[in-house]
Write a protein that holds these residues in place. Structure first.
Motif, short mmCIF file in Angstrom:
data_model
loop_
_atom_site.label_atom_id
_atom_site.label_comp_id
_atom_site.label_asym_id
_atom_site.label_seq_id
_atom_site.Cartn_x
_atom_site.Cartn_y
_atom_site.Cartn_z
N ILE A 31 0.91 -1.06 -0.20
CA ILE A 31 -0.38 -0.25 0.12
C ILE A 31 0.65 0.83 -0.15
N SER A 32 0.21 1.88 -1.18
CA SER A 32 1.28 3.66 -0.91
C SER A 32 0.56 4.48 -0.48
N VAL A 33 1.51 5.38 0.33
CA VAL A 33 0.95 6.37 1.43
C VAL A 33 1.38 8.11 0.53
N ILE A 34 0.42 9.15 0.09
CA ILE A 34 0.98 9.60 -0.87
C ILE A 34 0.02 10.84 -0.47
N LEU A 181 12.02 -5.49 -1.74
CA LEU A 181 10.90 -5.65 -1.00
C LEU A 181 9.41 -6.23 -1.49
N LYS A 182 9.36 -6.39 -2.76
CA LYS A 182 8.44 -6.92 -2.83
C LYS A 182 7.65 -8.34 -3.20
N SER A 206 2.22 -0.79 -5.81
CA SER A 206 1.69 -1.04 -4.93
C SER A 206 0.05 -1.80 -5.80
N ASP A 207 0.01 -1.89 -4.59
CA ASP A 207 -1.77 -3.14 -4.81
C ASP A 207 -3.04 -1.96 -4.52
N THR A 223 -4.63 0.46 -6.99
CA THR A 223 -3.87 1.38 -7.42
C THR A 223 -4.60 1.47 -9.03
N SER A 224 -5.21 0.49 -9.32
CA SER A 224 -5.43 0.53 -10.99
C SER A 224 -6.93 1.25 -11.08
#
Ligand code: ADP
Ligand code: ADP
Length: 230
Positions: A31-34, A181-182, A206-207, A223-224
């Motif tokens: 999970i990316s936090v932006i 990391l992935k 990210s998912d 993400t998609s």
């Protein structure tokens, strides 16, 4: 593990860092936090790690509230690894070996268990054993970051929080680190929360994406949905 914040607010003096944030982190996701600087990203991940002593609202792990001790301090949450934005903030020992051994030693690991864990972790971050006797100041920026990450992976966390892990790295080192990391994340259904400003990386790795703006959680989606050409 499911990590859940419910109506969480964090205030610093006159500054609202998080404003009524509710969010559920499911396991097995990257999970990316932006969001812009000052949006609340670091505060959000610090609440999850238990680093913010006082906040309004609730934090539950697998439906259980995170306990506070008798001073009202949150217990630092186990099974969550936290890699600081600047590796210098977490590398204190005189050799890489001691750095990697530090937390396992505190937790009662034997020398043998520590050496086994080191053998296992070094290749996962792309480091060789030759690095073990070196002092952190002798390392390149990329090596320092990998040592900082390796020292957190030593305790085999289920959730790994990274605050801009690739800041200051060249594109090749960045890609190398993110790939490793992935791989780590995809084993055993682990979870990564990655604070990032690199939109290409966010799209590629990210998912899910969580977007902050001025302390508000504006979006939390696959993400998609954000990046159409995946
Ligand atoms: P981000 O990680 O998105 O840059 P932060 O969570 O660091 O955002 O900060 C959110 C807001 O809280 C910002 O306005 C920041 O200035 C403020 N803030 C963060 N940490 C502190 C602190 N220790 N003391 C006072 N204000 C802080
Ligand atoms: P401390 O002084 O905290 O006990 P040491 O540096 O003496 O830590 O190391 C403790 C143990 O760790 C030693 O028995 C040694 O076998 C092992 N060790 C230390 N440095 C290395 C290294 N670079 N590579 C592999 N093992 C090491």
């Amino acid at each position: 593990m499911v990590y859940q914040l419910s109506n969480v607010s964090v205030n610093y003096a006159n500054q609202v860092a998080l404003n009524n944030v509710s969010c559920t982190i499911q396991e097995g996701k990257w999970i990316s936090v932006i969001g812009q600087t000052g949006a609340g990203k670091s505060t959000f991940v610090q609440v999850l790690k238990g680093l913010i002593p006082s906040f309004d609202g609730d934090y539950l792990i697998n439906q259980h509230p995170i306990h506070r001790d008798n001073k009202g301090q949150l217990m630092v949450v186990p099974d969550i690894g936290y890699v600081f934005q600047y590796p210098e903030h977490q590398l204190f020992e005189t050799s890489v070996y001691k750095e990697l051994a530090f937390t396992p030693k505190l937790s009662g690991y034997s020398h043998q268990q520590i050496d086994q864990a080191i053998d296992l972790i070094l290749p996962k971050v792309g480091l060789s054993k030759e690095i073990l006797p070196l002092a952190p100041f002798q390392l390149s920026g990329g090596q320092k970051r990998r040592v900082a990450i390796a020292s957190v992976l030593m305790m085999n966390p289920k959730l790994l929080i990274l605050d801009e892990p690739t800041a200051g790295l060249d594109p090749v080192s960045r890609k190398f680190l993110l790939r490793l990391l992935k791989e780590w994340q995809q084993q055993d259904n682990r979870t990564i929360l990655n604070v990032s400003h690199q939109m290409n990386d966010v799209a590629e790795y990210s998912d899910e994406v969580i977007v902050f703006h001025e302390g508000h959680l504006m979006a939390h989606c696959d993400t998609s949905i954000l990046f159409l050409e995946q």
